[in-house]
Design a protein around this motif. Sequence first.
Motif, short mmCIF file in Angstrom:
data_model
loop_
_atom_site.label_atom_id
_atom_site.label_comp_id
_atom_site.label_asym_id
_atom_site.label_seq_id
_atom_site.Cartn_x
_atom_site.Cartn_y
_atom_site.Cartn_z
N UNK A 91 -0.19 -12.34 15.73
CA UNK A 91 0.97 -12.74 14.98
C UNK A 91 1.00 -13.16 13.64
N UNK A 92 -0.38 -13.04 13.15
CA UNK A 92 -0.56 -13.54 11.61
C UNK A 92 -0.18 -12.27 10.64
N UNK A 93 0.07 -12.63 9.48
CA UNK A 93 0.51 -11.51 8.43
C UNK A 93 -0.82 -10.94 8.20
N UNK A 94 -0.67 -9.56 7.99
CA UNK A 94 -1.71 -8.53 7.66
C UNK A 94 -1.24 -8.10 6.29
N UNK A 95 -2.08 -7.92 5.15
CA UNK A 95 -1.89 -7.15 3.94
C UNK A 95 -2.70 -5.97 3.96
N UNK A 96 -1.85 -4.74 3.78
CA UNK A 96 -2.51 -3.57 3.70
C UNK A 96 -2.01 -2.80 2.20
N UNK A 97 -3.28 -2.87 1.60
CA UNK A 97 -3.05 -2.39 0.08
C UNK A 97 -2.72 -0.88 0.16
N UNK A 98 -1.85 -0.41 -0.70
CA UNK A 98 -1.75 1.16 -0.80
C UNK A 98 -0.50 1.51 -0.15
N UNK A 99 0.37 0.76 0.30
CA UNK A 99 1.27 1.10 1.17
C UNK A 99 2.40 0.21 0.47
N UNK A 100 3.66 1.19 -0.10
CA UNK A 100 4.88 0.32 -0.72
C UNK A 100 5.84 0.90 -0.56
N UNK A 101 7.03 0.39 -0.82
CA UNK A 101 8.60 0.76 -0.58
C UNK A 101 8.57 1.05 0.73
N UNK A 102 8.52 0.12 1.76
CA UNK A 102 8.84 0.07 3.19
C UNK A 102 9.78 -0.47 3.53
N UNK A 103 10.52 0.30 4.54
CA UNK A 103 11.79 -0.38 4.91
C UNK A 103 11.29 -1.57 6.02
N UNK A 104 12.15 -2.55 6.06
CA UNK A 104 11.94 -3.76 6.87
C UNK A 104 11.89 -3.00 8.45
N UNK A 105 10.72 -3.68 9.17
CA UNK A 105 10.27 -3.31 10.56
C UNK A 105 9.83 -1.86 10.77
N UNK A 106 9.34 -1.24 9.76
CA UNK A 106 9.09 0.26 9.93
C UNK A 106 7.51 0.05 10.50
N UNK A 107 7.40 1.10 11.30
CA UNK A 107 6.15 1.20 12.18
C UNK A 107 5.19 1.89 11.73
N UNK A 108 3.89 1.69 11.83
CA UNK A 108 2.73 2.32 11.29
C UNK A 108 1.71 2.33 12.59
N UNK A 109 1.06 3.49 12.62
CA UNK A 109 0.02 3.62 13.57
C UNK A 109 -1.38 3.89 12.85
N UNK A 110 -2.18 3.21 13.10
CA UNK A 110 -3.21 2.99 12.60
C UNK A 110 -4.68 3.22 13.62
N UNK A 111 -5.53 4.29 13.33
CA UNK A 111 -6.77 4.50 13.92
C UNK A 111 -7.99 4.23 13.21
#
Length: 180
Positions: free
Chosen positions: A127-147
């Motif tokens: 539940x804590x905030x995560x900052x991922x550099x390099x991703x900008x102009x993101x819509x609220x609640x947009x979902x990402x998948x990371x491997x």
Amino acid sequence: MLAKIYSKKGQAILELTFIVPILLALVYGSVEIGQMISAYLTVTHTTREGANLTSRGTVPNTALDTVISAATPLIRSTNLPQWRVIYSKITQQPLLPCPPKPCHYRVESQILRGSFNQGSKIGLPDGSDVIIPGIADVDPEQTFHAVEVFFDYTPNVLTYVGTQFMNKNFYERTIYTNVN
């Protein structure tokens, strides 16, 4: 005359005994470097394909099984302590809009495979905030998948080259957004 012939043969054998170990070291070293490059490329392709599959709607467990089986023989069930594959579902925080930068994210869920002792470098689903550099102009609640893939490279051939390289722990990650 006979002594000169034998002395030249002796000289050739002596030169050969000095050159053969050097040539063998070069051959083993080049084989080891080739195997390291192959391992790194396998790790890179595994992350890319895993994130691509999950972003296109494949169930994460199925996607991980697919990319792990495709990465065989590097990643297999007999060397579990050497590797770890982590899938993370990441959502942009709706209460902290993006921009302004940096964008804030939350790790919704994670799936772990392998038993290499490494945790996610992205974050934990606590539940804590995560900052991922390099991703900008993101819509609220947009979902990402990371491997993320961690791999501890161990040389197959015991050579100076394989044991003396700087970093034998490979790490690669790929993050994709949902693809419609």
